[in-house]
Structure formats: C-alpha cells, structure tokens
Motif scaffolding. Structure first.
Motif, mmCIF file in Angstrom:
data_model
loop_
_atom_site.group_PDB
_atom_site.id
_atom_site.type_symbol
_atom_site.label_atom_id
_atom_site.label_comp_id
_atom_site.label_asym_id
_atom_site.label_seq_id
_atom_site.Cartn_x
_atom_site.Cartn_y
_atom_site.Cartn_z
ATOM 1 N N GLU A 123 86.399 31.882 63.022
ATOM 2 C CA GLU A 123 86.267 31.415 61.649
ATOM 3 C C GLU A 123 84.905 30.759 61.409
ATOM 4 O OE1 GLU A 123 89.597 28.920 60.652
ATOM 5 O OE2 GLU A 123 91.030 30.542 60.993
ATOM 6 N N PRO A 124 84.389 30.884 60.196
ATOM 7 C CA PRO A 124 83.130 30.208 59.858
ATOM 8 C C PRO A 124 83.268 28.701 60.098
ATOM 9 C CG PRO A 124 83.761 31.736 58.121
ATOM 10 C CD PRO A 124 84.933 31.647 59.072
ATOM 11 N N GLY A 125 82.219 28.099 60.623
ATOM 12 C CA GLY A 125 82.221 26.669 60.900
ATOM 13 C C GLY A 125 82.721 26.322 62.281
ATOM 14 N N LEU A 151 77.146 28.817 67.696
ATOM 15 C CA LEU A 151 76.308 29.485 68.694
ATOM 16 C C LEU A 151 75.407 30.549 68.080
ATOM 17 C CD1 LEU A 151 79.005 29.995 71.476
ATOM 18 C CD2 LEU A 151 77.151 28.314 71.485
ATOM 19 N N GLY A 152 75.602 30.781 66.778
ATOM 20 C CA GLY A 152 74.830 31.808 66.093
ATOM 21 C C GLY A 152 75.519 33.159 66.067
ATOM 22 N N ASN A 153 76.780 33.201 66.500
ATOM 23 C CA ASN A 153 77.518 34.465 66.500
ATOM 24 C C ASN A 153 77.941 34.845 65.084
ATOM 25 O OD1 ASN A 153 77.367 34.429 69.303
ATOM 26 N ND2 ASN A 153 79.389 33.537 69.536
ATOM 27 N N VAL A 177 80.732 35.740 63.251
ATOM 28 C CA VAL A 177 82.180 35.712 63.452
ATOM 29 C C VAL A 177 82.896 36.799 62.658
ATOM 30 C CG1 VAL A 177 82.245 33.296 64.148
ATOM 31 C CG2 VAL A 177 82.533 33.888 61.732
ATOM 32 N N SER A 178 82.237 37.416 61.710
ATOM 33 C CA SER A 178 82.871 38.516 60.984
ATOM 34 C C SER A 178 83.158 39.688 61.922
ATOM 35 C CB SER A 178 82.015 38.977 59.809
ATOM 36 O OG SER A 178 80.837 39.610 60.257
ATOM 37 N N ARG A 179 82.424 39.774 63.012
ATOM 38 C CA ARG A 179 82.679 40.837 63.997
ATOM 39 C C ARG A 179 83.989 40.586 64.731
ATOM 40 N NH1 ARG A 179 77.191 43.057 66.447
ATOM 41 N NH2 ARG A 179 78.768 44.335 67.419
ATOM 42 N N VAL A 180 84.325 39.320 64.930
ATOM 43 C CA VAL A 180 85.608 38.989 65.562
ATOM 44 C C VAL A 180 86.743 39.274 64.584
ATOM 45 C CG1 VAL A 180 87.010 37.160 66.595
ATOM 46 C CG2 VAL A 180 84.555 37.251 67.067
ATOM 47 N N THR A 181 86.603 38.782 63.362
ATOM 48 C CA THR A 181 87.683 38.980 62.394
ATOM 49 C C THR A 181 87.887 40.462 62.077
ATOM 50 O OG1 THR A 181 86.167 38.507 60.556
ATOM 51 C CG2 THR A 181 87.504 36.689 61.372
ATOM 52 N N ALA A 182 86.844 41.263 62.225
ATOM 53 C CA ALA A 182 86.974 42.700 61.954
ATOM 54 C C ALA A 182 87.939 43.382 62.923
ATOM 55 C CB ALA A 182 85.606 43.375 62.009
ATOM 56 N N PRO A 209 73.584 25.085 70.644
ATOM 57 C CA PRO A 209 74.486 25.188 69.498
ATOM 58 C C PRO A 209 74.341 23.974 68.591
ATOM 59 C CG PRO A 209 75.700 24.454 71.415
ATOM 60 C CD PRO A 209 74.285 24.766 71.883
ATOM 61 N N SER A 210 74.756 24.126 67.358
ATOM 62 C CA SER A 210 74.707 22.986 66.438
ATOM 63 C C SER A 210 75.802 21.976 66.759
ATOM 64 C CB SER A 210 74.827 23.465 64.989
ATOM 65 O OG SER A 210 76.037 24.172 64.803
ATOM 66 N N ILE A 211 76.887 22.419 67.389
ATOM 67 C CA ILE A 211 77.910 21.529 67.915
ATOM 68 C C ILE A 211 78.263 22.002 69.317
ATOM 69 C CG2 ILE A 211 78.922 20.726 65.731
ATOM 70 C CD1 ILE A 211 81.006 22.903 65.921
ATOM 71 N N ARG A 212 78.640 21.084 70.173
ATOM 72 C CA ARG A 212 78.967 21.415 71.557
ATOM 73 C C ARG A 212 80.456 21.204 71.811
ATOM 74 N NH1 ARG A 212 74.493 22.289 74.443
ATOM 75 N NH2 ARG A 212 72.537 21.497 73.626
ATOM 76 N N ILE A 213 80.940 21.780 72.897
ATOM 77 C CA ILE A 213 82.334 21.584 73.283
ATOM 78 C C ILE A 213 82.606 20.086 73.364
ATOM 79 C CG2 ILE A 213 84.043 21.943 75.113
ATOM 80 C CD1 ILE A 213 82.511 24.553 75.804
ATOM 81 N N GLY A 214 83.669 19.665 72.699
ATOM 82 C CA GLY A 214 84.063 18.257 72.676
ATOM 83 C C GLY A 214 83.579 17.506 71.455
ATOM 84 N N ASP A 215 82.528 18.014 70.783
ATOM 85 C CA ASP A 215 82.035 17.369 69.559
ATOM 86 C C ASP A 215 83.035 17.581 68.429
ATOM 87 O OD1 ASP A 215 79.712 16.749 70.923
ATOM 88 O OD2 ASP A 215 78.460 18.229 69.883
ATOM 89 N N VAL A 216 82.974 16.717 67.440
ATOM 90 C CA VAL A 216 83.808 16.880 66.250
ATOM 91 C C VAL A 216 83.174 17.936 65.347
ATOM 92 C CG1 VAL A 216 84.765 15.759 64.210
ATOM 93 C CG2 VAL A 216 84.650 14.513 66.376
ATOM 94 N N GLY A 217 83.955 18.933 65.006
ATOM 95 C CA GLY A 217 83.503 19.990 64.107
ATOM 96 C C GLY A 217 84.454 20.095 62.928
ATOM 97 N N PRO A 218 84.289 21.110 62.113
ATOM 98 C CA PRO A 218 85.129 21.282 60.926
ATOM 99 C C PRO A 218 86.616 21.454 61.232
ATOM 100 C CG PRO A 218 83.219 22.713 60.802
ATOM 101 C CD PRO A 218 83.225 22.102 62.174
#
Length: 124
Positions: free
Chosen positions: A31-33, A39-41, A43-48, A91-100
């Motif tokens: 999902e977006p966010g 990571l710059g991926n 994500v529409s490729r995953v949802t596809a 990445p703009s956020i890392r594992i463990g950081d608070v994200g959306p």
C-alpha cells in the motif's frame, strides 16, 4: 499425479507433496505510504498481482491443498532485527519507525496485516 493446464505445457505435480506458499502479502509492502513505498518501490506492481494470487489461493483451497502464508515482522523491542537489516539503504522510514500504518514491520501493527483479499483462513 495431477495436472494443471498451463503454458507452454501442462504442469504435473503430486498433490500430497504440494502446497502454496504466499509470501509477505502485507499492507506495508503493497500500500502507498508503507515500508515498500519508503524504499522507492512501485507498490502498484504488488497490488497488480493480488487478483492472480487470490485465484491461486482459491484454487488450492478448492482442491483441499495446503496454503501457507508468511509475514515479515519483528518484535516490538527489535531484538530479532539485525542492525545491518535496519540500517541498509536510505528509506524514508526504517523498520521499527512509526509510519502511516503504525510501527513499520512490527508484529501486531496494522501495516504487518496480510491484505484483506488474501487473508488466511483458520488453519492456514
């Protein structure tokens, strides 16, 4: 032996030794966010691929074959996360950081949930 119509030829397999493994179809990756997007991926490729994965899951269930789901997630205290994994890339956020979607890839947070349309049934 069982057989599935496929291209370029039919796929033969032994049902008693076959399972479908669905890997990390989680909100944080699709999902977006989420973490994948950070990571710059694209994500529409995953949802596809979600409709195709859904059809595979339904087919395995209908045939009575096992479906196994994996989830990448870590303990809230990050004791199971090697520093090299947390610190790699930019990445703009890392594992463990608070994200959306809560803390990124932390067990029990909303982002680690498997996508609703692919959610495991009891016993999977």
């Amino acid at each position: 032996m069982a057989e599935i119509a496929a291209q370029p030829f039919a796929f033969a397999f032994r049902p008693e030794t076959t399972a479908l493994i669905v890997i990390d179809m989680q909100r944080d990756f699709a999902e977006p966010g989420g973490f994948g997007a950070s990571l710059g991926n694209d994500v529409s490729r995953v949802t596809a691929i979600v409709p195709t994965v859904k059809r595979l899951i339904e087919g395995f269930r209908a045939a009575g074959l096992p479906v196994i789901h994996t989830m990448e997630c870590h303990k809230p205290d990050l004791s199971d996360l090697p520093p090299a994994k947390r610190d790699r890339g930019n990445p703009s956020i890392r594992i463990g950081d608070v994200g959306p979607m809560g803390r990124v890839l932390i067990a029990g947070e909303p982002g680690t949930a498997i996508l609703d349309e692919l959610a495991p049934l009891p016993g999977e």
